[in-house]
Design an enzyme around this catalytic site. Structure first.
Site, PDB file in Angstrom:
ATOM      1  N   SER A  15       0.779  -1.223  -0.041  1.00  0.00           N
ATOM      2  CA  SER A  15      -0.019  -0.059   0.062  1.00  0.00           C
ATOM      3  C   SER A  15       0.819   1.283  -0.175  1.00  0.00           C
ATOM      4  O   SER A  15       2.027   1.028   0.293  1.00  0.00           O
ATOM      5  CB  SER A  15      -0.975  -0.126   1.145  1.00  0.00           C
ATOM      6  OG  SER A  15      -0.201   0.023   2.543  1.00  0.00           O
ATOM      7  N   LEU A  17       3.102   4.536  -0.453  1.00  0.00           N
ATOM      8  CA  LEU A  17       4.445   4.741  -0.840  1.00  0.00           C
ATOM      9  C   LEU A  17       5.086   3.573  -1.354  1.00  0.00           C
ATOM     10  O   LEU A  17       5.659   3.485  -2.544  1.00  0.00           O
ATOM     11  CB  LEU A  17       5.278   5.774  -0.100  1.00  0.00           C
ATOM     12  CG  LEU A  17       4.753   7.085   0.354  1.00  0.00           C
ATOM     13  CD1 LEU A  17       5.575   7.970   1.118  1.00  0.00           C
ATOM     14  CD2 LEU A  17       4.234   8.026  -0.991  1.00  0.00           C
ATOM     15  N   ASP A  36       4.621  -7.354   3.669  1.00  0.00           N
ATOM     16  CA  ASP A  36       3.476  -6.550   4.344  1.00  0.00           C
ATOM     17  C   ASP A  36       2.802  -7.608   5.156  1.00  0.00           C
ATOM     18  O   ASP A  36       2.770  -8.642   4.996  1.00  0.00           O
ATOM     19  CB  ASP A  36       2.593  -6.187   3.339  1.00  0.00           C
ATOM     20  CG  ASP A  36       1.950  -4.688   3.680  1.00  0.00           C
ATOM     21  OD1 ASP A  36       2.252  -3.644   3.217  1.00  0.00           O
ATOM     22  OD2 ASP A  36       1.099  -4.944   4.174  1.00  0.00           O
ATOM     23  N   ASP A  59       5.320  -9.114   9.532  1.00  0.00           N
ATOM     24  CA  ASP A  59       5.183  -8.130  10.739  1.00  0.00           C
ATOM     25  C   ASP A  59       6.633  -7.777  10.950  1.00  0.00           C
ATOM     26  O   ASP A  59       7.532  -8.647  11.461  1.00  0.00           O
ATOM     27  CB  ASP A  59       4.796  -9.119  11.961  1.00  0.00           C
ATOM     28  CG  ASP A  59       4.533  -8.233  13.130  1.00  0.00           C
ATOM     29  OD1 ASP A  59       5.085  -6.978  12.986  1.00  0.00           O
ATOM     30  OD2 ASP A  59       3.984  -8.674  14.092  1.00  0.00           O
ATOM     31  N   VAL A  60       6.849  -6.423  10.327  1.00  0.00           N
ATOM     32  CA  VAL A  60       8.337  -6.021  10.741  1.00  0.00           C
ATOM     33  C   VAL A  60       8.695  -5.864  12.135  1.00  0.00           C
ATOM     34  O   VAL A  60       9.921  -5.767  12.483  1.00  0.00           O
ATOM     35  CB  VAL A  60       8.415  -4.719  10.068  1.00  0.00           C
ATOM     36  CG1 VAL A  60       8.305  -4.963   8.328  1.00  0.00           C
ATOM     37  CG2 VAL A  60       7.623  -3.548  10.557  1.00  0.00           C
ATOM     38  N   SER A 154      11.405  11.473   6.892  1.00  0.00           N
ATOM     39  CA  SER A 154       9.994  12.445   6.897  1.00  0.00           C
ATOM     40  C   SER A 154      10.591  13.616   7.024  1.00  0.00           C
ATOM     41  O   SER A 154      11.571  14.125   7.877  1.00  0.00           O
ATOM     42  CB  SER A 154       9.078  11.936   8.089  1.00  0.00           C
ATOM     43  OG  SER A 154       8.065  12.900   8.149  1.00  0.00           O
ATOM     44  N   TYR A 167       7.154   9.538  16.517  1.00  0.00           N
ATOM     45  CA  TYR A 167       7.364   9.559  14.900  1.00  0.00           C
ATOM     46  C   TYR A 167       8.423  10.694  14.475  1.00  0.00           C
ATOM     47  O   TYR A 167       9.271   9.749  13.670  1.00  0.00           O
ATOM     48  CB  TYR A 167       6.077  10.357  14.332  1.00  0.00           C
ATOM     49  CG  TYR A 167       5.987  10.349  12.863  1.00  0.00           C
ATOM     50  CD1 TYR A 167       5.809   9.036  12.279  1.00  0.00           C
ATOM     51  CD2 TYR A 167       6.211  11.236  11.928  1.00  0.00           C
ATOM     52  CE1 TYR A 167       5.935   9.062  10.761  1.00  0.00           C
ATOM     53  CE2 TYR A 167       6.353  11.259  10.826  1.00  0.00           C
ATOM     54  CZ  TYR A 167       6.025  10.133   9.967  1.00  0.00           C
ATOM     55  OH  TYR A 167       5.952   9.929   8.763  1.00  0.00           O
ATOM     56  N   LYS A 171      11.937   8.919  12.605  1.00  0.00           N
ATOM     57  CA  LYS A 171      12.186   9.576  11.414  1.00  0.00           C
ATOM     58  C   LYS A 171      13.564  10.050  11.621  1.00  0.00           C
ATOM     59  O   LYS A 171      14.259  10.184  10.520  1.00  0.00           O
ATOM     60  CB  LYS A 171      11.070  10.118  10.899  1.00  0.00           C
ATOM     61  CG  LYS A 171       9.886   9.559  10.532  1.00  0.00           C
ATOM     62  CD  LYS A 171      10.140   8.334   9.522  1.00  0.00           C
ATOM     63  CE  LYS A 171       8.863   7.624   9.321  1.00  0.00           C
ATOM     64  NZ  LYS A 171       9.453   6.619   8.313  1.00  0.00           N
ATOM     65  N   PHE A 200       2.293  13.846   2.080  1.00  0.00           N
ATOM     66  CA  PHE A 200       1.781  13.036   0.697  1.00  0.00           C
ATOM     67  C   PHE A 200       0.668  12.149   0.942  1.00  0.00           C
ATOM     68  O   PHE A 200       0.621  11.921   2.091  1.00  0.00           O
ATOM     69  CB  PHE A 200       3.124  11.919   0.623  1.00  0.00           C
ATOM     70  CG  PHE A 200       4.304  12.280  -0.452  1.00  0.00           C
ATOM     71  CD1 PHE A 200       4.669  11.633  -1.578  1.00  0.00           C
ATOM     72  CD2 PHE A 200       5.169  13.419  -0.221  1.00  0.00           C
ATOM     73  CE1 PHE A 200       5.575  11.969  -2.404  1.00  0.00           C
ATOM     74  CE2 PHE A 200       6.095  13.614  -1.033  1.00  0.00           C
ATOM     75  CZ  PHE A 200       6.475  13.130  -2.235  1.00  0.00           C
TER      76      PHE A 200
END
Length: 262
Positions: A15, A17, A36, A59-60, A154, A167, A171, A200
């Site tokens: 999904s 990007l 994914d 699952d990362v 980001s 976040y 990043k 985005f």
């Protein structure tokens, strides 16, 4: 590095990007290993794009899951004889919240862990598990290149907004990691870059309220629109193909600088 006949390992590739990147690299002759959690989307993409794609439900945040996906990718490579050209850890989440709320209560640690485990730990885990299979590939002429790591930072790494503690931290870590990886892997002929998109169109921003979305659109410089997946995918492709891009975090934001308040 040429895209054709190379394998690209992309987490979060079902999904947003990540999916835009899957489509672009596939269109230019790449073989794509999609990692994914969304098996329904992943299977649909493989059915759509065909035999040059492979999906691994992953699952990362779970090392065993990532290890299994990498092992599956390596087994696939033994069949196709298309070595890894790039690892693109694009799985990411945002869960806004200040460290202390209006009731003077600290944010639950689980909320911080959720973001950091996906956006940072999951990135490091996937990279470290893929590297042994990149360092042993035949280098390409004329520079002896073996591959490239392309991470997703980001604009929050540069101008994080209120409520983005976890976040922005995750990043910002990706931004800081970029030069270190480039230096660590230089002897192996492997580059490392990161891309820092601003506002985005993605699954993450789709969850924003209309009020927040309109406020963000007011601070855009040019173009006066959110970035699209295709814009991001083109930058990924350029990072793959341009050997002089190394050790840098590239802002992809149309000159937008996020304000402290919306």
């Amino acid at each position: 590095m040429y895209i054709k006949d190379r394998t690209f390992v992309i987490s979060g590739g079902a999904s947003g990007l990540g999916l835009a990147t899957v489509r672009d690299l596939h269109a230019h002759g790449g073989y794509i290993s999609i990692l994914d959690l969304n098996a329904e989307n992943g299977d649909a993409i493989v059915e759509e794009l065909g035999s040059r794609t492979k999906f691994f439900e992953t699952d990362v945040t779970d090392t065993d899951s990532v290890q299994a996906a990498v092992a599956g990718t390596v087994a696939w490579i033994k069949e196709t004889h298309k070595p890894i050209g790039a690892v693109i850890p694009a799985a990411g989440v945002g869960s806004p919240g200040k460290l202390i709320d209006r009731h003077n209560e600290p944010i639950p640690l689980a909320q911080l862990d959720f973001v950091i485990n996906i956006n940072l730990r999951g990135v490091l885990d996937l990279i470290r598990l893929c590297l042994p299979h990149m360092t042993t590939t035949e280098p390409t002429e004329p520079d002896g290149e073996r591959g490239v790591i392309i991470m997703v930072s980001s604009s929050a790494a540069f101008d994080g907004q209120p409520g983005q503690a976890a976040y922005a931290a995750s990043k910002g870590a990706i931004r800081s990691l970029t030069l270190v990886l480039a230096r660590d892997l230089a002897q192996n002929g492997i580059r490392a870059v990161s891309i820092a998109p601003s506002y985005f169109e993605s699954n993450m921003t789709a969850q924003m309220s209309e009020k927040v979305r309109k406020s963000l659109e007011k601070v855009l410089e040019f173009p006066k629109r959110p970035g699209k997946g295709e814009d991001f995918a083109k930058m990924v492709r350029h990072c793959v193909e341009n050997v002089m891009l190394n050790g840098e975090c590239i802002r992809l934001d149309g000159a937008t600088r996020m304000p402290s308040k919306l």
